[in-house]
Design an enzyme around this catalytic site. Structure first.
Site, PDB file in Angstrom:
ATOM      1  N   LYS A 138       3.375   6.510   5.650  1.00  0.00           N
ATOM      2  CA  LYS A 138       2.290   6.251   6.606  1.00  0.00           C
ATOM      3  C   LYS A 138       0.949   6.451   5.894  1.00  0.00           C
ATOM      4  CE  LYS A 138       3.003   7.899  10.864  1.00  0.00           C
ATOM      5  NZ  LYS A 138       3.335   8.982  11.834  1.00  0.00           N
ATOM      6  N   ILE A 139       0.122   5.448   6.026  1.00  0.00           N
ATOM      7  CA  ILE A 139      -1.196   5.475   5.380  1.00  0.00           C
ATOM      8  C   ILE A 139      -2.246   5.284   6.471  1.00  0.00           C
ATOM      9  CG2 ILE A 139      -2.704   4.267   3.733  1.00  0.00           C
ATOM     10  CD1 ILE A 139      -0.376   5.368   2.206  1.00  0.00           C
TER      11      ILE A 139
END
Ligand code: E4P
Length: 226
Positions: free
Chosen positions: A85-86
């Site tokens: 997850k960014i």
């Protein structure tokens, strides 16, 4: 719609995996903090419970280089099925583009606006995670924003699906399930809420009571069929 567990409590993950047809686990830094455990230890245990199912782990740095370093470390530690997850911020888009080239799957997270999701998808994210309940709490319509994001992805033929997140109740999840968004992640309590209903409990109990009246004994079908 794929359904993920948004939690790092391994007891709950084991229980839900045992009972429900769930597809994987999502975490974020706050969820890891709440687990009260060392991140590597708890994520390794989650990986061992869920096998090769998707596990979402967030990169912590706010600069692209740091995000990429975290992403490499995360996938090396927990396998290529792990989705990084960014945060969907400018440095995040830069990291997503690079990670796509490197073959690391990403999820654009912290999504509050449709165009943030559009940029994350265009940068190569495979998932985008709008925060339904947090958007509601800001006075906007989290469900409507999420539907709009889904439409943008579908109508622009983007190789990315919605990972609807931040739910407080099953009604919110149901609306998005009916709309056909790609995936949703919810806390164990929200998932339990899908079947928490006195009418269901009563109906199940009535069937047992009536069957027991057949000959007054506590028998099941197998007792009659042997
Ligand atoms: C998912 O990507 C989010 O980290 C998470 O669902 C946020 O949920 P919350 O608003 O309940 O903290």
């Amino acid at each position: 719609m794929k359904l993920f567990i948004d939690d790092a409590n391994t007891e709950q993950i084991r229980r839900l995996y045992d009972l429900y047809p769930v597809d994987g686990v999502t975490t974020n830094p706050s969820i890891l903090y709440k687990s009260g455990r060392d991140p590597k230890e708890v994520l390794s245990e989650i990986r061992s419970i869920i096998g090769n199912d998707p596990l979402f782990v967030q990169a912590v740095p706010l600069d692209a280089e740091g995000m990429i370093e975290d992403a490499v470390a995360i996938t090396e530690a927990f396998g290529r099925e792990t989705i990084v997850k960014i945060p969907s911020i400018p440095e995040g888009f830069k990291a997503m583009k690079k990670l796509k080239e490197m073959g690391i799957t990403t999820c654009g997270t912290v999504v509050y606006t449709p165009m943030q999701a559009y940029l994350a998808a265009k940068a190569g994210a495979s998932y985008v995670a709008p925060y339904v309940n947090r958007i509601d709490n800001m006075g906007y319509d989290g469900i409507a924003v999420t539907k709009e994001i889904h439409d943008i992805l579908v109508r622009n033929d983007m190789d990315c699906i919605v990972l609807a997140a931040s739910f407080k109740n099953s009604q919110q999840v149901k609306e998005l399930c009916a709309y056909g968004v790609g995936s949703a992640t919810a806390a164990p309590d929200v998932i339990d809420g899908f079947v928490r209903n006195a009418a269901i409990d009563q109906a199940v109990s009535d069937f047992c009571t009536d069957f027991a009246k057949i000959d007054g004994a506590e028998k099941t079908m197998k007792d009659y069929l042997k």
